[in-house]
Motif scaffolding. Sequence first.
Motif, PDB file in Angstrom:
ATOM      1  N   ASP A 174      34.429  -7.956  36.742  1.00 53.59           N
ATOM      2  CA  ASP A 174      34.998  -6.767  36.116  1.00 53.59           C
ATOM      3  C   ASP A 174      36.299  -6.368  36.804  1.00 53.59           C
ATOM      4  OD1 ASP A 174      32.866  -6.594  34.367  1.00 53.59           O
ATOM      5  OD2 ASP A 174      31.725  -5.253  35.680  1.00 53.59           O
ATOM      6  N   LEU A 175      37.340  -6.220  36.008  1.00 52.58           N
ATOM      7  CA  LEU A 175      38.641  -5.808  36.532  1.00 52.58           C
ATOM      8  C   LEU A 175      38.930  -4.373  36.126  1.00 52.58           C
ATOM      9  CD1 LEU A 175      40.713  -9.004  35.713  1.00 52.58           C
ATOM     10  CD2 LEU A 175      39.962  -8.234  37.965  1.00 52.58           C
ATOM     11  N   HIS A 176      39.577  -3.642  37.016  1.00 48.16           N
ATOM     12  CA  HIS A 176      39.957  -2.255  36.776  1.00 48.16           C
ATOM     13  C   HIS A 176      41.474  -2.168  36.772  1.00 48.16           C
ATOM     14  CE1 HIS A 176      35.845  -0.823  37.457  1.00 48.16           C
ATOM     15  NE2 HIS A 176      35.796  -1.798  38.354  1.00 48.16           N
ATOM     16  N   GLU A 177      42.005  -1.271  35.959  1.00 41.34           N
ATOM     17  CA  GLU A 177      43.451  -1.070  35.908  1.00 41.34           C
ATOM     18  C   GLU A 177      43.879  -0.037  36.932  1.00 41.34           C
ATOM     19  OE1 GLU A 177      45.493  -0.605  32.153  1.00 41.34           O
ATOM     20  OE2 GLU A 177      43.678  -1.277  31.145  1.00 41.34           O
ATOM     21  N   SER A 178      45.062  -0.233  37.487  1.00 42.55           N
ATOM     22  CA  SER A 178      45.648   0.744  38.402  1.00 42.55           C
ATOM     23  C   SER A 178      46.284   1.844  37.559  1.00 42.55           C
ATOM     24  CB  SER A 178      46.709   0.082  39.272  1.00 42.55           C
ATOM     25  OG  SER A 178      46.151  -0.954  40.009  1.00 42.55           O
ATOM     26  N   LEU A 179      45.702   3.031  37.624  1.00 43.33           N
ATOM     27  CA  LEU A 179      46.169   4.116  36.762  1.00 43.33           C
ATOM     28  C   LEU A 179      46.802   5.277  37.518  1.00 43.33           C
ATOM     29  CD1 LEU A 179      43.152   4.206  34.263  1.00 43.33           C
ATOM     30  CD2 LEU A 179      45.376   3.116  33.964  1.00 43.33           C
ATOM     31  N   THR A 180      46.726   5.262  38.857  1.00 44.85           N
ATOM     32  CA  THR A 180      47.310   6.370  39.607  1.00 44.85           C
ATOM     33  C   THR A 180      48.205   5.843  40.731  1.00 44.85           C
ATOM     34  OG1 THR A 180      45.551   6.519  41.262  1.00 44.85           O
ATOM     35  CG2 THR A 180      45.233   7.773  39.215  1.00 44.85           C
ATOM     36  N   PHE A 181      49.173   6.657  41.098  1.00 48.35           N
ATOM     37  CA  PHE A 181      50.045   6.292  42.196  1.00 48.35           C
ATOM     38  C   PHE A 181      49.329   6.405  43.535  1.00 48.35           C
ATOM     39  CE2 PHE A 181      53.332   7.159  38.999  1.00 48.35           C
ATOM     40  CZ  PHE A 181      54.025   5.965  39.103  1.00 48.35           C
ATOM     41  N   MET A 182      48.197   7.117  43.580  1.00 52.61           N
ATOM     42  CA  MET A 182      47.437   7.231  44.813  1.00 52.61           C
ATOM     43  C   MET A 182      46.898   5.857  45.229  1.00 52.61           C
ATOM     44  SD  MET A 182      44.276   9.683  45.792  1.00 52.61           S
ATOM     45  CE  MET A 182      45.274  11.075  46.257  1.00 52.61           C
ATOM     46  N   ILE A 183      46.415   5.085  44.279  1.00 52.55           N
ATOM     47  CA  ILE A 183      45.942   3.738  44.587  1.00 52.55           C
ATOM     48  C   ILE A 183      47.109   2.892  45.075  1.00 52.55           C
ATOM     49  CG2 ILE A 183      45.015   1.605  43.599  1.00 52.55           C
ATOM     50  CD1 ILE A 183      43.250   3.292  41.816  1.00 52.55           C
ATOM     51  N   ASP A 184      48.232   2.996  44.411  1.00 50.61           N
ATOM     52  CA  ASP A 184      49.424   2.247  44.802  1.00 50.61           C
ATOM     53  C   ASP A 184      49.829   2.584  46.235  1.00 50.61           C
ATOM     54  OD1 ASP A 184      51.907   0.610  43.754  1.00 50.61           O
ATOM     55  OD2 ASP A 184      52.737   2.358  44.785  1.00 50.61           O
ATOM     56  N   ARG A 185      49.910   3.859  46.539  1.00 47.25           N
ATOM     57  CA  ARG A 185      50.321   4.311  47.871  1.00 47.25           C
ATOM     58  C   ARG A 185      49.332   3.851  48.926  1.00 47.25           C
ATOM     59  NH1 ARG A 185      48.647   8.206  50.968  1.00 47.25           N
ATOM     60  NH2 ARG A 185      47.470   9.187  49.313  1.00 47.25           N
ATOM     61  N   ARG A 186      48.044   4.028  48.667  1.00 51.24           N
ATOM     62  CA  ARG A 186      47.010   3.651  49.653  1.00 51.24           C
ATOM     63  C   ARG A 186      46.984   2.144  49.864  1.00 51.24           C
ATOM     64  NH1 ARG A 186      41.341   5.042  50.655  1.00 51.24           N
ATOM     65  NH2 ARG A 186      41.018   4.150  52.713  1.00 51.24           N
ATOM     66  N   LEU A 187      47.145   1.388  48.800  1.00 45.63           N
ATOM     67  CA  LEU A 187      47.156  -0.069  48.916  1.00 45.63           C
ATOM     68  C   LEU A 187      48.341  -0.528  49.759  1.00 45.63           C
ATOM     69  CD1 LEU A 187      45.783  -2.701  48.023  1.00 45.63           C
ATOM     70  CD2 LEU A 187      47.320  -2.704  46.081  1.00 45.63           C
ATOM     71  N   LEU A 226      53.221  -6.573  45.922  1.00 43.85           N
ATOM     72  CA  LEU A 226      53.665  -5.185  45.776  1.00 43.85           C
ATOM     73  C   LEU A 226      55.179  -5.052  45.757  1.00 43.85           C
ATOM     74  CD1 LEU A 226      51.136  -3.455  48.185  1.00 43.85           C
ATOM     75  CD2 LEU A 226      51.113  -3.419  45.685  1.00 43.85           C
ATOM     76  N   SER A 227      55.885  -6.046  46.226  1.00 48.10           N
ATOM     77  CA  SER A 227      57.342  -5.960  46.283  1.00 48.10           C
ATOM     78  C   SER A 227      57.982  -5.969  44.890  1.00 48.10           C
ATOM     79  CB  SER A 227      57.910  -7.102  47.121  1.00 48.10           C
ATOM     80  OG  SER A 227      57.737  -8.334  46.446  1.00 48.10           O
ATOM     81  N   ALA A 228      57.227  -6.377  43.886  1.00 48.34           N
ATOM     82  CA  ALA A 228      57.755  -6.459  42.525  1.00 48.34           C
ATOM     83  C   ALA A 228      57.791  -5.101  41.823  1.00 48.34           C
ATOM     84  CB  ALA A 228      56.927  -7.438  41.705  1.00 48.34           C
ATOM     85  N   GLY A 229      57.201  -4.077  42.415  1.00 46.26           N
ATOM     86  CA  GLY A 229      57.200  -2.756  41.797  1.00 46.26           C
ATOM     87  C   GLY A 229      55.856  -2.077  41.962  1.00 46.26           C
ATOM     88  N   ASP A 230      55.728  -0.891  41.375  1.00 42.48           N
ATOM     89  CA  ASP A 230      54.478  -0.157  41.520  1.00 42.48           C
ATOM     90  C   ASP A 230      53.383  -0.785  40.651  1.00 42.48           C
ATOM     91  OD1 ASP A 230      54.042   1.606  38.932  1.00 42.48           O
ATOM     92  OD2 ASP A 230      56.181   1.716  39.426  1.00 42.48           O
ATOM     93  N   LEU A 231      52.149  -0.505  41.027  1.00 37.84           N
ATOM     94  CA  LEU A 231      50.999  -1.117  40.362  1.00 37.84           C
ATOM     95  C   LEU A 231      50.857  -0.690  38.907  1.00 37.84           C
ATOM     96  CD1 LEU A 231      48.330  -0.765  43.192  1.00 37.84           C
ATOM     97  CD2 LEU A 231      49.691  -2.774  42.595  1.00 37.84           C
ATOM     98  N   ILE A 232      51.227   0.535  38.613  1.00 43.51           N
ATOM     99  CA  ILE A 232      51.065   1.041  37.247  1.00 43.51           C
ATOM    100  C   ILE A 232      52.018   0.329  36.295  1.00 43.51           C
ATOM    101  CG2 ILE A 232      51.219   3.078  35.764  1.00 43.51           C
ATOM    102  CD1 ILE A 232      50.435   4.699  38.303  1.00 43.51           C
ATOM    103  N   SER A 233      53.283   0.233  36.668  1.00 40.28           N
ATOM    104  CA  SER A 233      54.249  -0.411  35.775  1.00 40.28           C
ATOM    105  C   SER A 233      53.991  -1.914  35.648  1.00 40.28           C
ATOM    106  CB  SER A 233      55.680  -0.163  36.244  1.00 40.28           C
ATOM    107  OG  SER A 233      55.915  -0.781  37.484  1.00 40.28           O
ATOM    108  N   LYS A 234      53.403  -2.515  36.671  1.00 45.46           N
ATOM    109  CA  LYS A 234      53.077  -3.947  36.625  1.00 45.46           C
ATOM    110  C   LYS A 234      51.727  -4.203  35.970  1.00 45.46           C
ATOM    111  CE  LYS A 234      56.746  -5.417  38.429  1.00 45.46           C
ATOM    112  NZ  LYS A 234      57.674  -6.121  37.577  1.00 45.46           N
TER     113      LYS A 234
END
Length: 80
Positions: free
Chosen positions: A10-23, A39-47
């Motif tokens: 099961d895969l989950h989508e990154s929907l918040t910047f909090m996950i991005d920041r913490r990761l 992560l260098s390619a951009g934030d998780l939400i836009s990717k």
Amino acid sequence: MLLCDDESGDLHESLTFMIDRRLRECALELQDTVILAKLSAGDLISKEAKYHITCLINLYNRARKHVPKTEEERQESVVQ
């Protein structure tokens, strides 16, 4: 973009910047070059990054064990 290389389960989508920041914080703390490169390619939400919850928790736990526990230990790690 997947955070781990396993596409099964099961895969989950990154929907918040909090996950991005913490990761990002965890990857920097652990100097995990594989995750930092992703992560260098951009934030998780836009990717539209996807992750396994168990992989994310394992990363958080590894980073938590790596972080100095006391303020004195934190300052010692900065000095070194």
